[in-house]
Structures are given as structure tokens and as C-alpha cells.
Design a protein around this motif. Structure first.
Motif, mmCIF file in Angstrom:
data_model
loop_
_atom_site.group_PDB
_atom_site.id
_atom_site.type_symbol
_atom_site.label_atom_id
_atom_site.label_comp_id
_atom_site.label_asym_id
_atom_site.label_seq_id
_atom_site.Cartn_x
_atom_site.Cartn_y
_atom_site.Cartn_z
ATOM 1 N N THR A 108 -16.212 -24.436 -0.231
ATOM 2 C CA THR A 108 -17.626 -24.688 -0.008
ATOM 3 C C THR A 108 -17.866 -26.088 0.533
ATOM 4 O OG1 THR A 108 -19.808 -24.780 -1.078
ATOM 5 C CG2 THR A 108 -17.939 -25.451 -2.402
ATOM 6 N N CYS B 22 -24.542 -22.391 4.200
ATOM 7 C CA CYS B 22 -24.307 -20.960 4.395
ATOM 8 C C CYS B 22 -24.505 -20.620 5.869
ATOM 9 C CB CYS B 22 -25.241 -20.136 3.519
ATOM 10 S SG CYS B 22 -25.017 -20.380 1.752
ATOM 11 N N GLN C 113 -25.725 -25.461 -0.925
ATOM 12 C CA GLN C 113 -24.524 -24.937 -0.273
ATOM 13 C C GLN C 113 -24.805 -24.576 1.191
ATOM 14 O OE1 GLN C 113 -21.002 -22.298 -1.737
ATOM 15 N NE2 GLN C 113 -22.805 -20.981 -1.633
ATOM 16 N N SER D 66 -23.648 -19.175 -5.316
ATOM 17 C CA SER D 66 -23.941 -20.599 -5.498
ATOM 18 C C SER D 66 -24.223 -20.947 -6.952
ATOM 19 C CB SER D 66 -25.144 -21.001 -4.637
ATOM 20 O OG SER D 66 -26.295 -20.281 -5.032
ATOM 21 N N CYS E 92 -21.194 -28.638 0.592
ATOM 22 C CA CYS E 92 -22.462 -28.673 -0.128
ATOM 23 C C CYS E 92 -22.858 -30.119 -0.401
ATOM 24 C CB CYS E 92 -22.320 -27.907 -1.441
ATOM 25 S SG CYS E 92 -20.961 -28.529 -2.476
ATOM 26 N N TRP F 3 -18.840 -20.852 6.476
ATOM 27 C CA TRP F 3 -19.110 -21.360 5.121
ATOM 28 C C TRP F 3 -20.160 -20.527 4.418
ATOM 29 C CZ3 TRP F 3 -15.505 -24.619 3.729
ATOM 30 C CH2 TRP F 3 -14.867 -25.362 4.713
ATOM 31 N N PRO F 4 -20.004 -20.295 3.112
ATOM 32 C CA PRO F 4 -18.799 -20.566 2.308
ATOM 33 C C PRO F 4 -17.717 -19.544 2.604
ATOM 34 C CG PRO F 4 -20.378 -19.388 0.988
ATOM 35 C CD PRO F 4 -21.050 -19.634 2.309
ATOM 36 N N VAL G 54 -23.816 -24.748 -7.231
ATOM 37 C CA VAL G 54 -23.463 -25.436 -5.991
ATOM 38 C C VAL G 54 -24.762 -25.955 -5.397
ATOM 39 C CG1 VAL G 54 -22.384 -25.249 -3.731
ATOM 40 C CG2 VAL G 54 -21.516 -23.887 -5.639
#
Length: 422
Positions: free
Chosen positions: A274, A360, A358, A372, A276, A364-365, A355
């Protein structure tokens, strides 16, 4: 529409967890010695930063930079007078009392005390709890902790006794001495570094105080089992000397920089990658941390600020989903129920990871289904960061840069033993 409240879903698992505690309550518990851990006031902090200045020179320096010196002194005296009230009431009850600063807790002092009493706010409670580690109290039952809020008008003090006991210290002390209270366990997070040596990196105290000498206490490195060593490509482990009562946060020290982390949940074979703004692993106590004031229906509540939603989120959804408008959804009620569901019991054995922001998009992720936020029994985190830290309860920080690995888990014996009057 809503999931069942987390409180109802965790009763069974918490009851099993509670039965694993071996010293709740401690046998033949009696308070003869009380260790009062005092708040380091802002005035005392400035005094320590400027030891060579006289009182007149210090006042001039602080006023010249714009500090409200009169308020500084007023609050210092307010806290000190409250400390003396608490100490006097325990002494009047026949209890031997010691007053120490929260940064000078040591192993022998903790062993001496029958009860640990932080006086101040949640910060003082957390620093006291960090240093009241069972790692340094082997061979002795846990020292229970109960806190007094010295300034409830300016401090929320969610971990301390309620405001009524700040106003009536004598009543609180009588109940504690008499045993008229309930025992309570608060789960804590144990952080174990995984690597090829047993060294503990030098820590930084984010409050700017001197790090306790307990930091230097010996916690011996241990060799990992062959299976574990192979799985995480590490030879040794070493437990950090502090336990997190609220949360462990991992991320880049510069907030504008993206944190790149690899996460393994419950010792699975899946490595979640991840990018973040950091990873927060929380206990039940910490589920109301990182909080803010949210007003809904004239009710003020504290919620997890990373995951909470606001009225604006629901209003935005109504613009995207016309069916919500047709359903005449009560925005305040939806927000209230969702945010309340983020809070879980202080003695819950699970950890909740979040997370933060994060990324996205694109790859990713990885894998895409990495949630998350979720509950786990344990979590292993590997850093791919440049200048990151692992922070315990917003207080003690350890460098956590590229290649560093840590195992975060909950052990029943690590729980903090507390006293509740309500």
C-alpha cells in the motif's frame, strides 16, 4: 442498512480473553503505598529548556515571544495545587505517598507502589501507562492505575476519573482505599522488531522530555523459529520496551510524503502493498483516539477521526444516489450510527488497523481487495519508507525506514490493570 454494533459482536471473544487474565483482581489487594505521577506543566517544560535563566529573565523571554505568561503561571499553580490535594487525601487515609515527574518512572519505584496515580490529563496517563510495563515487573502482580484529571475544564481526560471526582477528591480516595470500585483491563499492543540483529534503535520522545531510563532496561533478543525466520526473512526478534495503550502509528515523518508499506495480516501468505498517509493500529481504548468533536442532533461525541464520516459525506452521496433522496434518509442519524460503530471495547483482544488515505489508483493497493480498515489478531508491517517512524501512543518514536519489520500483537498478560469508579 447497518452492521450490528461491534459491542454486541465482541462479548463472547472478550469473555474468553478476560478469563485468561491471571491477576484480576490481584489477591489480597491493599493500598499502603501510592505513587503519584505528576503532570509536567508548560511552565516546568520552559524552565527545563532554559535552566540558565533567572525567573525574571525567563519571564521576559517568554513574554517577548508572545507567550501569555500570566496564564502559564496560573495553570501551573492550578495543577500543582490539585496534586497537593490528591496527595493530602491519600496521606490522611494512612497511605504512604511519593510524588514523581512522569518522565522519571523507574523499575524500582514501580515495584514499590501498590497503585499508580497519574495526575493531569490523558497525556500523563498514557506516558505513565507506557512505563508501567509488565516487562519490568516480573515476579509481581500488575500495579493498577487510576488517574485524576487536574483541569477538567480544559482537558477532556477520557482515561481519567470523571469530572465529579476532580471536584470531590476526598470521595474518590475513600472509595479507592475502601475497594469500592470495579477492576478493568485495557488491552495494549506489543511491538516486536524483526531483523538480523537484536538491537533496539534509539527512540525519540515526541514530548521533548528526557526519555525514561527504563528505555535502557535489558530486553534480550531472541532467535526466531526456523519457520518464522524463513517466512519473514529475519533471524531475531526484540520486543520494544513500551506497550501501546491507544495505538501504534507507522508512516513518513513528513506528512506530504507518501508512506510505502507492506502488510501481512494474521500471519497469512498474502503480502499487501500500500501507498498511503500512514498506518494506524488501534486498541479498543484507542478507538476513540485521533478523535474530533462532531455535532449531530446537538449531541457531542468523540470518534475515530481517520474513519469517521460527516454530514457532508452523506449529503454528497445523496447527490450521486438519487434513491437516497427518495428514502428521505436522516443524515444525522446515519452519521451517528456509523461513527458509534467505530468504537469497540477497551478489553477487546483484537486490533483494528486503518490505512490512512490509501491510494486506490492504477496498481495500488496490491492486491486490489486489500481493505483499508479491518480487525486482526496480529499484523506484520515492513517499511519501504525513506524517513519514517513507528510511534507508540503519540509519545515514543522509533526510526522505521526501508527494510524495517515489526510484529504488532495483543497478549493478555500485557493488558493494563485499571480502576473504575463508575
Amino acid at each position: 442498512m447497518f452492521k450490528p454494533n461491534l459491542l454486541s459482536r465482541t462479548f463472547k471473544v472478550c469473555e474468553v480473553f478476560r478469563r485468561n487474565f491471571t491477576d484480576l483482581p490481584p489477591k489480597n489487594f491493599k493500598i499502603e503505598r501510592a505513587l503519584l505521577v505528576t503532570k509536567l506543566s508548560r511552565y516546568e517544560f520552559e524552565r527545563l529548556r532554559n535552566p540558565k535563566l533567572s525567573e525574571t529573565e525567563l519571564e521576559k523571554t517568554l513574554r517577548s515571544r508572545g507567550t501569555d505568561y500570566d496564564t502559564l503561571i496560573f495553570l501551573h499553580n492550578l495543577h500543582k495545587n490539585f496534586e497537593h490535594r490528591v496527595a493530602k487525601n491519600f496521606k490522611n487515609a494512612g497511605v504512604e505517598v511519593k510524588l514523581i515527574n512522569r518522565t522519571s518512572l523507574e523499575k524500582e519505584t514501580l515495584k514499590w507502589a501498590d497503585v499508580l496515580i497519574p495526575i493531569g490529563g490523558d497525556g500523563t496517563f498514557l506516558l505513565s501507562a507506557n512505563r508501567a510495563s509488565p516487562l519490568f515487573a516480573k515476579g509481581k502482580h500488575k500495579t493498577p492505575i487510576v488517574g485524576f484529571n487536574s483541569d477538567p475544564e480544559r482537558s477532556e481526560g477520557r482515561l481519567m476519573l470523571r469530572k465529579q471526582y476532580s471536584e470531590n477528591v476526598e470521595e474518590a480516595v475513600k472509595r479507592i482505599i475502601k475497594g469500592d470500585f470495579k477492576w478493568m483491563q485495557r488491552s495494549r499492543i506489543r511491538a516486536t522488531l524483526l531483523g538480523n540483529n537484536g538491537e533496539i534503535p534509539e527512540s525519540v520522545d515526541l514530548h521533548g522530555h528526557a526519555v525514561s531510563r527504563m528505555e535502557q532496561e535489558e530486553t534480550r533478543p531472541e532467535y526466531l523459529s526456523p519457520e518464522f525466520a524463513l517466512k519473514y526473512r529475519a533471524k531475531m526478534k526484540r520486543i520494544l520496551p513500551y506497550l501501546a495503550l491507544n495505538e501504534v502509528f507507522i508512516g513518513e515523518t513528513m506528512s506530504a510524503r507518501v508512506s510505502h508499506l507492506q502488510v501481512v495480516l494474521n500471519h497469512s501468505d498474502v503480502v499487501n502493498k500500500t501507498k498511503c498517509s500512514g498506518l494506524c493500529v488501534s486498541t479498543g481504548t484507542g478507538s476513540t483516539s485521533w478523535h474530533t468533536r462532531l455535532e449531530t442532533n446537538n449531541i457531542y461525541s468523540a470518534y475515530n477521526n481517520i474513519n469517521r464520516i460527516t454530514n457532508q459525506h452523506i449529503e454528497d452521496l445523496k447527490q450521486v444516489l438519487p434513491q437516497l433522496k427518495e428514502m428521505n434518509v436522516n443524515v444525522g442519524e446515519v452519521v451517528e450510527k456509523y461513527n458509534q460503530n467505530l468504537i469497540f471495547p477497551a478489553d477487546d483482544p483484537r486490533l483494528c488497523y486503518s490505512v490512512r488515505e490509501q491510494i486506490c489508483v492504477g496498481v495500488w493497493p496490491s492486491p486490489k481487495e486489500f481493505p483499508s480498515k479491518n480487525f486482526v489478531d496480529n499484523i506484520v508491517v515492513k517499511s519501504r519508507c525513506i524517513d519514517a517512524c513507528l510511534v507508540i501512543d503519540g509519545s515514543i518514536a522509533y526510526p522505521f525506514n526501508d527494510g524495517a519489520k515489526v510484529l504488532l500483537e495483543n497478549h493478555p498478560e500485557d493488558a493494563l490493570l485499571t480502576i473504575s469508579l463508575d
